[in-house]
Design a protein around this motif. Structure first.
Motif, short mmCIF file in Angstrom:
data_model
loop_
_atom_site.label_atom_id
_atom_site.label_comp_id
_atom_site.label_asym_id
_atom_site.label_seq_id
_atom_site.Cartn_x
_atom_site.Cartn_y
_atom_site.Cartn_z
N TYR A 78 0.78 -1.23 0.00
CA TYR A 78 0.00 0.00 0.00
C TYR A 78 0.82 1.29 0.00
N PRO A 79 1.94 1.40 0.72
CA PRO A 79 2.76 2.60 0.54
C PRO A 79 3.20 2.81 -0.90
N THR A 80 3.53 1.72 -1.61
CA THR A 80 3.91 1.84 -3.02
C THR A 80 2.73 2.35 -3.84
N VAL A 81 1.56 1.77 -3.61
CA VAL A 81 0.36 2.19 -4.34
C VAL A 81 -0.01 3.63 -4.00
N LEU A 82 0.12 4.00 -2.74
CA LEU A 82 -0.22 5.36 -2.31
C LEU A 82 0.65 6.38 -3.04
N GLU A 83 1.93 6.10 -3.15
CA GLU A 83 2.83 7.00 -3.87
C GLU A 83 2.43 7.12 -5.34
N GLN A 84 2.11 5.98 -5.96
CA GLN A 84 1.71 5.99 -7.37
C GLN A 84 0.39 6.73 -7.57
N LEU A 85 -0.58 6.49 -6.69
CA LEU A 85 -1.87 7.17 -6.79
C LEU A 85 -1.72 8.68 -6.63
N SER A 86 -0.93 9.10 -5.65
CA SER A 86 -0.74 10.53 -5.40
C SER A 86 -0.13 11.21 -6.62
N ALA A 87 0.89 10.57 -7.20
CA ALA A 87 1.54 11.15 -8.38
C ALA A 87 0.59 11.22 -9.57
N ALA A 88 -0.18 10.15 -9.78
CA ALA A 88 -1.10 10.11 -10.92
C ALA A 88 -2.22 11.13 -10.76
N LEU A 89 -2.75 11.28 -9.56
CA LEU A 89 -3.82 12.25 -9.33
C LEU A 89 -3.30 13.68 -9.40
N GLU A 90 -2.07 13.88 -8.96
CA GLU A 90 -1.46 15.21 -9.07
C GLU A 90 -1.35 15.63 -10.54
N ARG A 91 -1.02 14.68 -11.40
CA ARG A 91 -0.95 14.99 -12.83
C ARG A 91 -2.31 15.38 -13.39
N GLU A 92 -3.37 14.93 -12.74
CA GLU A 92 -4.73 15.29 -13.16
C GLU A 92 -5.22 16.57 -12.49
N GLY A 93 -4.36 17.18 -11.65
CA GLY A 93 -4.73 18.43 -10.99
C GLY A 93 -5.41 18.25 -9.65
N TYR A 94 -5.23 17.09 -9.01
CA TYR A 94 -5.88 16.80 -7.73
C TYR A 94 -4.84 16.56 -6.63
N ASN A 95 -5.22 16.91 -5.41
CA ASN A 95 -4.45 16.57 -4.22
C ASN A 95 -5.15 15.43 -3.49
N VAL A 96 -4.38 14.73 -2.64
CA VAL A 96 -4.91 13.55 -1.95
C VAL A 96 -4.89 13.77 -0.45
N LEU A 97 -6.03 13.48 0.19
CA LEU A 97 -6.10 13.43 1.65
C LEU A 97 -6.17 11.96 2.05
N VAL A 98 -5.21 11.51 2.86
CA VAL A 98 -5.13 10.11 3.26
C VAL A 98 -5.70 9.94 4.67
N PHE A 99 -6.58 8.98 4.82
CA PHE A 99 -7.17 8.67 6.12
C PHE A 99 -6.99 7.19 6.40
N MET A 100 -6.59 6.88 7.62
CA MET A 100 -6.52 5.49 8.06
C MET A 100 -7.87 5.08 8.65
N ALA A 101 -8.26 3.83 8.43
CA ALA A 101 -9.53 3.34 8.96
C ALA A 101 -9.37 1.91 9.42
#
Length: 336
Positions: A78-101
């Motif tokens: 999941y840390p690997t995926v989180l880094e990839q998701l954040s980078a991909a969404l940033e390229r789309e103009g979005y920021n990511v808020l991460v919450f643990m559950a």
């Protein structure tokens, strides 16, 4: 720098532009000339101005924030995926808020309720499930939800998953071809679709070879529970000669118990297969044979589905993504 709260009016006055021009500069995708943007950013830097993202969301209906809910950050996948998701969404103009559950439905629902207060444009739930009531509320609010590495079985859900059943078949077939005849399984969280599908694939392959599961324990995707599960499994009078573990993180714990506590040789005494192919799996200390999930392809599919959902054109992905067997030294080579 000025004292007190700096507003967009202050920036506009110093830059000699309108307040709406300041707003456009700090709105991703908005049209603004390079010269105006440079003046506004210079004025903002001098004044120490930072845009109020939540206030802008109230005005525009878009926060350009994506909420990401995850339950298993200690699992290296999941840390690997989180880094990839954040980078991909940033390229789309979005920021990511991460919450643990907590992986329970109540824990996830409480977290999502909190995230919705941030006016997020979309939600990604990584290996957690959402109650049907809260899913309905998200749809009513126009907030698309994408399930990552998990299915709930609802017709309207948008889920991005690997072919977990095929992974279970590949892992089991490899163990059988290496001579295993007493195959055990250490399961993850039994409420997870990933666990259900991986075990179903394993059972199908065993049946195809006229075999039954020799032993089963539950590790709940938790390191200490996986250790305890391995101890129970190999304390029986007739222990397995191979074990399929539902993910790599638990497999590492199982291998530690087999080697350091029980003095068993891997793969001579026991062959071990995991699932995910996290970076540690390739380390010499483990050299774990495993099923590789293509995290980059999963991330790309997730971002595409989310962007489609935000634009109102969402369609559930048509098929699970492919997986591959990665053979290392924790298993025996095929006989013959």
């Amino acid at each position: 720098m000025t004292t007190g709260r700096v507003t967009s009016l202050d920036v506009a006055a110093l830059a000699g532009v309108s307040r709406s021009a300041v707003s456009r500069v700090f709105t991703p995708g908005a049209s603004v000339s390079p010269a105006t943007a440079a003046k506004v950013r210079e004025a903002a830097e001098k004044l120490g101005y930072r845009p109020n993202v939540l206030a802008r969301a109230m005005l525009t209906g878009r926060s350009h924030i994506i909420g990401l809910v995850v339950a298993y950050l200690d699992n290296h996948f999941y840390p690997t995926v989180l880094e990839q998701l954040s980078a991909a969404l940033e390229r789309e103009g979005y920021n990511v808020l991460v919450f643990m559950a907590q992986p329970s439905a109540d824990g996830v629902d409480d977290t999502v309720q909190e995230i919705l207060d941030y006016q997020v444009d979309g939600l990604i739930l990584a290996s957690v499930a959402l109650s049907s009531d809260l899913a309905d509320r998200c749809r009513a609010l126009g907030v698309p939800v994408v399930l990552f590495n998990r299915r709930q079985g609802e017709a309207s859900e948008i889920a991005v998953v690997s072919d977990n059943a095929r992974g279970g078949r590949l892992a089991t077939r490899h163990l059988i071809e290496g001579g295993a005849r007493k195959i055990g399984h250490i399961a993850g969280f039994e409420g997870a679709s990933t666990q259900v599908d991986r075990e179903a694939g394993m059972m199908d392959e065993l049946a195809r070879h006229g075999m039954r599961l020799h032993a089963r324990e539950v590790g709940n995707f938790d390191p200490e529970e996986a250790r305890a599960a391995a101890r129970r499994m190999f304390a029986r009078p007739d222990p397995p000669d191979a074990v399929f573990v539902a993910n790599d993180y638990m497999a590492f714990m199982v291998m530690d118990v087999l080697r350091t506590e029980l003095g068993l040789d891997i793969p001579g005494d026991v062959a071990v297969v995991g699932f995910d192919d996290v970076p540690t799996a390739s380390f010499d200390a483990y050299s774990l044979t495993t099923i590789r999930q293509d995290s980059a392809a999963m991330v790309a599919a997730t971002v595409t589905a989310l962007m489609d959902g935000i634009s109102g054109a969402a369609e559930p992905p048509s098929a699970p993504l492919p997986v591959d067997l990665i053979v290392r030294r924790s298993t025996r080579p095929p006989r013959g």
